[in-house]
Scaffold this motif. Structure first.
Motif, PDB file in Angstrom:
ATOM      1  N   ASN A 185      61.875  32.232  50.124  1.00 11.15           N
ATOM      2  CA  ASN A 185      60.460  31.916  50.132  1.00 11.15           C
ATOM      3  C   ASN A 185      59.933  32.128  48.722  1.00 11.15           C
ATOM      4  O   ASN A 185      60.247  33.134  48.089  1.00 11.15           O
ATOM      5  N   MET A 186      59.134  31.190  48.253  1.00 17.85           N
ATOM      6  CA  MET A 186      58.588  31.273  46.902  1.00 17.85           C
ATOM      7  C   MET A 186      57.064  31.323  46.990  1.00 17.85           C
ATOM      8  O   MET A 186      56.453  30.549  47.725  1.00 17.85           O
ATOM      9  N   ALA A 187      56.480  32.210  46.222  1.00 12.73           N
ATOM     10  CA  ALA A 187      55.032  32.399  46.291  1.00 12.73           C
ATOM     11  C   ALA A 187      54.407  32.348  44.905  1.00 12.73           C
ATOM     12  O   ALA A 187      55.070  32.599  43.896  1.00 12.73           O
ATOM     13  N   TRP A 188      53.111  32.047  44.896  1.00 14.78           N
ATOM     14  CA  TRP A 188      52.316  32.094  43.676  1.00 14.78           C
ATOM     15  C   TRP A 188      51.176  33.084  43.855  1.00 14.78           C
ATOM     16  O   TRP A 188      50.538  33.121  44.917  1.00 14.78           O
ATOM     17  N   PHE A 189      50.939  33.838  42.815  1.00 17.71           N
ATOM     18  CA  PHE A 189      49.830  34.777  42.741  1.00 17.71           C
ATOM     19  C   PHE A 189      49.113  34.563  41.412  1.00 17.71           C
ATOM     20  O   PHE A 189      49.639  33.936  40.503  1.00 17.71           O
ATOM     21  N   ARG A 190      47.940  35.135  41.310  1.00 13.05           N
ATOM     22  CA  ARG A 190      47.266  35.164  40.019  1.00 13.05           C
ATOM     23  C   ARG A 190      46.489  36.461  39.896  1.00 13.05           C
ATOM     24  O   ARG A 190      46.129  37.083  40.892  1.00 13.05           O
ATOM     25  N   GLN A 191      46.234  36.831  38.645  1.00 20.51           N
ATOM     26  CA  GLN A 191      45.450  38.031  38.394  1.00 20.51           C
ATOM     27  C   GLN A 191      44.519  37.771  37.233  1.00 20.51           C
ATOM     28  O   GLN A 191      44.960  37.506  36.105  1.00 20.51           O
ATOM     29  N   ALA A 192      43.238  37.841  37.520  1.00 11.93           N
ATOM     30  CA  ALA A 192      42.215  37.693  36.498  1.00 11.93           C
ATOM     31  C   ALA A 192      41.907  39.056  35.893  1.00 11.93           C
ATOM     32  O   ALA A 192      42.143  40.089  36.538  1.00 11.93           O
ATOM     33  N   PRO A 193      41.391  39.094  34.674  1.00 11.99           N
ATOM     34  CA  PRO A 193      41.077  40.376  34.038  1.00 11.99           C
ATOM     35  C   PRO A 193      40.157  41.226  34.900  1.00 11.99           C
ATOM     36  O   PRO A 193      39.126  40.759  35.389  1.00 11.99           O
ATOM     37  N   GLY A 194      40.554  42.452  35.105  1.00 12.31           N
ATOM     38  CA  GLY A 194      39.732  43.386  35.854  1.00 12.31           C
ATOM     39  C   GLY A 194      39.742  43.192  37.357  1.00 12.31           C
ATOM     40  O   GLY A 194      38.992  43.869  38.075  1.00 12.31           O
ATOM     41  N   LYS A 195      40.586  42.290  37.840  1.00  9.61           N
ATOM     42  CA  LYS A 195      40.630  42.027  39.277  1.00  9.61           C
ATOM     43  C   LYS A 195      42.029  42.279  39.822  1.00  9.61           C
ATOM     44  O   LYS A 195      43.010  42.320  39.093  1.00  9.61           O
ATOM     45  N   ASP A 196      42.103  42.421  41.139  1.00  8.98           N
ATOM     46  CA  ASP A 196      43.393  42.601  41.782  1.00  8.98           C
ATOM     47  C   ASP A 196      44.184  41.297  41.769  1.00  8.98           C
ATOM     48  O   ASP A 196      43.615  40.200  41.697  1.00  8.98           O
TER      49      ASP A 196
END
Length: 122
Positions: A33-44
């Protein structure tokens, strides 16, 4: 050797599209299984979506309808197609892989990439 390498990030104008790629290196991920995530500055870190080996997909609510995940097993690569980008999409984007997990828990993925920066200008 980093097993997952993201690419395709950069600076893009709001309203435009961008496609990210996550390539497996030294490891075949066709059964993962392949997933994508992201993280913005100061956020989870936020779950964007995932794709199973049989190409079933799930998406997080914030990007549902705008983002699409696909995979090319011959290239050992998964893609994140992002449409109609907004400044709020600015973040570091990560991919991850796991044999059993395909949900929101970043820490449960056995393999995790180092990320690629996407900046959306207004």
């Amino acid at each position: 050797q980093v097993p997952l390498v993201e690419s395709g990030g950069g600076l893009v104008q709001a309203g435009n599209a961008l496609t990210l790629a996550c390539a497996g290196s030294g490891q075949t991920f066709t059964a993962y299984n392949m997933a994508w995530f992201r993280q913005a500055p100061g956020k989870d870190r936020m779950f964007l979506g995932s794709i199973t080996p049989l190409n079933a997909t799930i998406y997080g609510d914030p990007v549902k309808g705008r983002f699409a995940i696909s995979r090319d097993n011959a290239k050992n690569t998964v893609y994140l197609q992002m449409n109609n980008l907004e400044p709020g999409d600015t973040a570091v984007y990560y991919c991850a892989a796991d044999v059993t997990h395909y949900g929101r828990r970043w820490d449960l993925y056995d393999y995790r990439g180092q990320g690629t920066q996407v900046t959306v200008a207004s």
